[in-house]
Scaffold this active site. Structure first.
Site, PDB file in Angstrom:
ATOM      1  N   ASP A  12       0.808  -1.222   0.000  1.00 58.26           N
ATOM      2  CA  ASP A  12       0.000   0.000   0.000  1.00 58.26           C
ATOM      3  C   ASP A  12       0.844   1.276   0.000  1.00 58.26           C
ATOM      4  O   ASP A  12       0.424   2.307   0.523  1.00 58.26           O
ATOM      5  CB  ASP A  12      -0.962   0.033   1.209  1.00 58.26           C
ATOM      6  N   LYS A  15       2.280   2.190  -5.228  1.00 54.04           N
ATOM      7  CA  LYS A  15       2.993   1.736  -6.436  1.00 54.04           C
ATOM      8  C   LYS A  15       2.187   2.021  -7.701  1.00 54.04           C
ATOM      9  O   LYS A  15       2.742   2.423  -8.716  1.00 54.04           O
ATOM     10  CB  LYS A  15       3.287   0.230  -6.341  1.00 54.04           C
ATOM     11  N   ASN A  37      -4.738 -10.238  -4.495  1.00 51.55           N
ATOM     12  CA  ASN A  37      -4.589  -9.676  -3.138  1.00 51.55           C
ATOM     13  C   ASN A  37      -4.130  -8.220  -3.235  1.00 51.55           C
ATOM     14  O   ASN A  37      -4.315  -7.432  -2.310  1.00 51.55           O
ATOM     15  CB  ASN A  37      -3.605 -10.501  -2.286  1.00 51.55           C
ATOM     16  N   GLY A  39      -4.070  -4.282  -4.592  1.00 52.08           N
ATOM     17  CA  GLY A  39      -5.036  -3.284  -5.036  1.00 52.08           C
ATOM     18  C   GLY A  39      -4.258  -2.032  -5.382  1.00 52.08           C
ATOM     19  O   GLY A  39      -3.792  -1.326  -4.504  1.00 52.08           O
ATOM     20  N   HIS A  40      -4.046  -1.803  -6.664  1.00 50.78           N
ATOM     21  CA  HIS A  40      -3.252  -0.646  -7.085  1.00 50.78           C
ATOM     22  C   HIS A  40      -4.192   0.471  -7.539  1.00 50.78           C
ATOM     23  O   HIS A  40      -4.932   0.326  -8.501  1.00 50.78           O
ATOM     24  CB  HIS A  40      -2.270  -1.048  -8.197  1.00 50.78           C
ATOM     25  N   THR A  41      -4.134   1.581  -6.808  1.00 55.45           N
ATOM     26  CA  THR A  41      -5.081   2.670  -7.060  1.00 55.45           C
ATOM     27  C   THR A  41      -4.457   3.732  -7.963  1.00 55.45           C
ATOM     28  O   THR A  41      -3.335   4.168  -7.736  1.00 55.45           O
ATOM     29  CB  THR A  41      -5.496   3.315  -5.714  1.00 55.45           C
ATOM     30  N   ARG A 142       3.857 -28.675  -7.108  1.00 54.21           N
ATOM     31  CA  ARG A 142       3.815 -29.253  -8.462  1.00 54.21           C
ATOM     32  C   ARG A 142       2.461 -29.876  -8.818  1.00 54.21           C
ATOM     33  O   ARG A 142       2.388 -30.903  -9.453  1.00 54.21           O
ATOM     34  CB  ARG A 142       4.967 -30.257  -8.640  1.00 54.21           C
ATOM     35  N   GLN A 223       2.345  -5.879  -3.303  1.00 52.37           N
ATOM     36  CA  GLN A 223       2.623  -5.963  -1.863  1.00 52.37           C
ATOM     37  C   GLN A 223       3.911  -5.190  -1.537  1.00 52.37           C
ATOM     38  O   GLN A 223       4.269  -4.304  -2.294  1.00 52.37           O
ATOM     39  CB  GLN A 223       2.702  -7.425  -1.376  1.00 52.37           C
ATOM     40  N   THR A 238       2.989 -12.577   2.632  1.00 54.23           N
ATOM     41  CA  THR A 238       2.270 -13.198   1.533  1.00 54.23           C
ATOM     42  C   THR A 238       3.112 -14.379   1.028  1.00 54.23           C
ATOM     43  O   THR A 238       4.183 -14.662   1.571  1.00 54.23           O
ATOM     44  CB  THR A 238       1.923 -12.168   0.431  1.00 54.23           C
TER      45      THR A 238
HETATM   46  P1  IMP Z   1      -2.537 -12.838   1.323  1.00 58.20           P
HETATM   47  O1  IMP Z   1      -1.419 -12.578   0.397  1.00 58.20           O
HETATM   48  O2  IMP Z   1      -3.856 -12.354   0.789  1.00 58.20           O
HETATM   49  O3  IMP Z   1      -2.622 -14.248   1.806  1.00 58.20           O
HETATM   50  O4  IMP Z   1      -2.288 -11.951   2.642  1.00 58.20           O
HETATM   51  C1  IMP Z   1      -1.146 -12.150   3.481  1.00 58.20           C
HETATM   52  C2  IMP Z   1      -0.814 -10.866   4.221  1.00 58.20           C
HETATM   53  O5  IMP Z   1      -0.354  -9.899   3.281  1.00 58.20           O
HETATM   54  C3  IMP Z   1      -1.981 -10.216   4.952  1.00 58.20           C
HETATM   55  O6  IMP Z   1      -1.501  -9.567   6.117  1.00 58.20           O
HETATM   56  C4  IMP Z   1      -2.487  -9.183   3.964  1.00 58.20           C
HETATM   57  O7  IMP Z   1      -3.156  -8.121   4.596  1.00 58.20           O
HETATM   58  C5  IMP Z   1      -1.178  -8.743   3.335  1.00 58.20           C
HETATM   59  N1  IMP Z   1      -1.346  -8.280   1.952  1.00 58.20           N
HETATM   60  C6  IMP Z   1      -1.540  -9.030   0.858  1.00 58.20           C
HETATM   61  N2  IMP Z   1      -1.605  -8.269  -0.241  1.00 58.20           N
HETATM   62  C7  IMP Z   1      -1.461  -6.999   0.167  1.00 58.20           C
HETATM   63  C8  IMP Z   1      -1.400  -5.752  -0.517  1.00 58.20           C
HETATM   64  O8  IMP Z   1      -1.492  -5.654  -1.746  1.00 58.20           O
HETATM   65  N3  IMP Z   1      -1.224  -4.641   0.266  1.00 58.20           N
HETATM   66  C9  IMP Z   1      -1.074  -4.741   1.614  1.00 58.20           C
HETATM   67  N4  IMP Z   1      -1.093  -5.871   2.288  1.00 58.20           N
HETATM   68  C10 IMP Z   1      -1.286  -7.007   1.569  1.00 58.20           C
END
Ligand code: IMP
Length: 422
Positions: A12, A15, A37, A39-41, A142, A223, A238
């Protein structure tokens, strides 16, 4: 050469905005890890767009956007992203290319993610529940289904076999996860039909040829470094390598072909989900950062935890990634604080240290701050570095001296235009 753009904290950092600002300098934008996972704004012309899997160069006329082999794709979410963008007249067949080696997130991967998190109780990771962990587990185990499999006649057999296995695995968790498999499967098959209309490529070969032909390439990370599977705050991370090396394996680019490494950080720190966060604030200052910075997750809407900048963690990320240029985001959010704190060392096992140790849980470390004077000026209308307040310049120079890397961009608002180059 391939330039890299990476987040240096817990994600966050902004990027999406910077890729969008830099895209005019590049022919190709390539995502190399993560999946929905992220979210690029992006904000421009008064409109806000949130991208999850599609690279942030998609709004530019010229740039080709590649989803690399290191990415995991949920066809259902991907289809929604495409539908949301359709109004913009983007020709996806030419501008959006997908690696055949990228893995697919099955509906049952999402169910396994939910079951795993629920069974962890208080120890839960705080996952976005998009099926990221289980999909990467099937990749390294695999067993995964890849985009290229969709071009083969037997892909549905593979899908069915994997789904069946997942359903058996769900029993193991002993938690109540409600689902309608027929409905999930039909939604998935519909989305696959849409995905198959896009262009699949052998992206490592495509990028190799592009480099040979002098094309400029920007690899876009998702991330942040502190969520990296190896170097992050494990297990609260992650499931991919979010750091620079991940771009090599996630795109098939050799290490000696990496050029600039752009490291993006917020002028303070945030984290969404569980896990240690040494400089987290539980007071009024933390609440102010959350409110002024609109700190809510772009993917899940969850409130983000906020705290002062942690230079120990940031320096670690700069080192692991080999950052050559820094970009500081959300400087405007610090306006109005009389004093601004920066963590410059930890006390770990009774000793003052300035490196990121194995264990950063609150019971193992204390943070040591230096305090700098703040500024009151509204930065959001500024567009030239000459206009920046003296105390902000001192803040920037203090960070540069500690990190030993220049801060080349200061972002003073979410819009493309609110970007100051130094
Ligand atoms: P997952 O990748 O969805 O399994 O999440 C694993 C951890 O990474 C959690 O704490 C999420 O909140 C964090 N996380 C995953 N993707 C993002 C992202 O794009 N921004 C911020 N935190 C993320």
């Amino acid at each position: 050469m391939v330039d890299l753009l990476l987040g240096l904290q817990w994600g966050d950092e902004g990027k999406g905005k910077i890729v969008d600002v830099l895209t005019k300098n590049y022919d190709i934008i390539a995502r190399f890890q993560g999946g929905p996972n992220a979210g690029h704004t992006l904000i421009f012309d008064g409109n806000k767009h949130v991208l999850h899997t599609i690279p942030s160069g998609i709004f530019h006329d010229k740039a080709v956007n590649i989803v690399g082999n290191g990415v995991v794709i949920d066809p259902v979410i991907f289809q929604k992203e495409i539908d949301n963008l359709s109004a913009y007249g983007i020709d996806f067949s030419k501008k959006l290319l997908i690696s055949r080696k990228a893995h697919l997130i099955l509906p049952t991967h999402r169910l396994l993610d939910a079951a795993s998190e629920t069974s962890k109780g208080k120890a839960k990771i705080g996952s976005t529940l998009k099926g990221i962990g289980p999909t990467y587990m099937d990749k390294t185990g695999r067993n995964g289904l890849r985009v290229g499999d969709l071009e083969l006649d037997d892909w549905k057999d593979k899908f069915n076999a994997l789904t069946e296995k997942h359903i058996k695995m769900l029993d193991f968790f002993d938690v109540d996860i409600q689902f309608d498999l027929d409905e999930l499967t039909s939604e998935f098959f519909d989305a696959i039909s849409s995905l198959k209309k896009l262009t699949f490529i052998d992206s490592e070969q495509y990028l190799f040829d592009a480099m040979k032909n002098g094309k400029t390439i920007l690899a876009e990370g998702a991330q942040g470094s502190l969520l990296d599977i190896d170097f992050g705050t494990y297990p609260f991370v992650t499931s991919s390598n979010t750091t620079a090396a991940g771009a090599c394996t996630g795109l098939g680019v050799a290490p000696n072909k990496i050029g600039e490494v752009f490291g993006i950080f917020k002028a303070y720190t945030t984290r969404v989900g569980s896990g240690p966060f040494p400089t987290e604030l539980f007071d009024e200052d933390g609440a102010t950062l959350a409110e002024v910075g609109h700190e809510f997750g772009a993917t899940t809407g969850r409130p983000r935890r906020c705290g002062w900048l942690d230079l120990v963690a940031l320096k670690y990320a700069v080192q692991v990634n080999g950052v050559t240029q820094l970009m500081m985001m959300k400087g405007d959010v610090l306006s109005g604080f009389k004093q601004i704190k920066v963590c410059t060392s930890y006390t770990y096992k009774g000793e003052k240290i300035d490196y990121f140790p194995f264990n950063i849980e609150p019971e193992n470390i204390q943070v040591n701050y230096e305090t700098l004077d703040g500024w009151d000026d509204d930065l959001t209308k500024m567009d030239d570095q000459q206009q920046l307040p003296q105390n902000l310049i001192k803040y920037i120079e203090f960070l540069e001296a500690n990190l030993e890397v220049p801060i080349k961009i200061v972002s003073v608002g979410p819009d493309r235009k609110q970007t100051i180059f130094r």
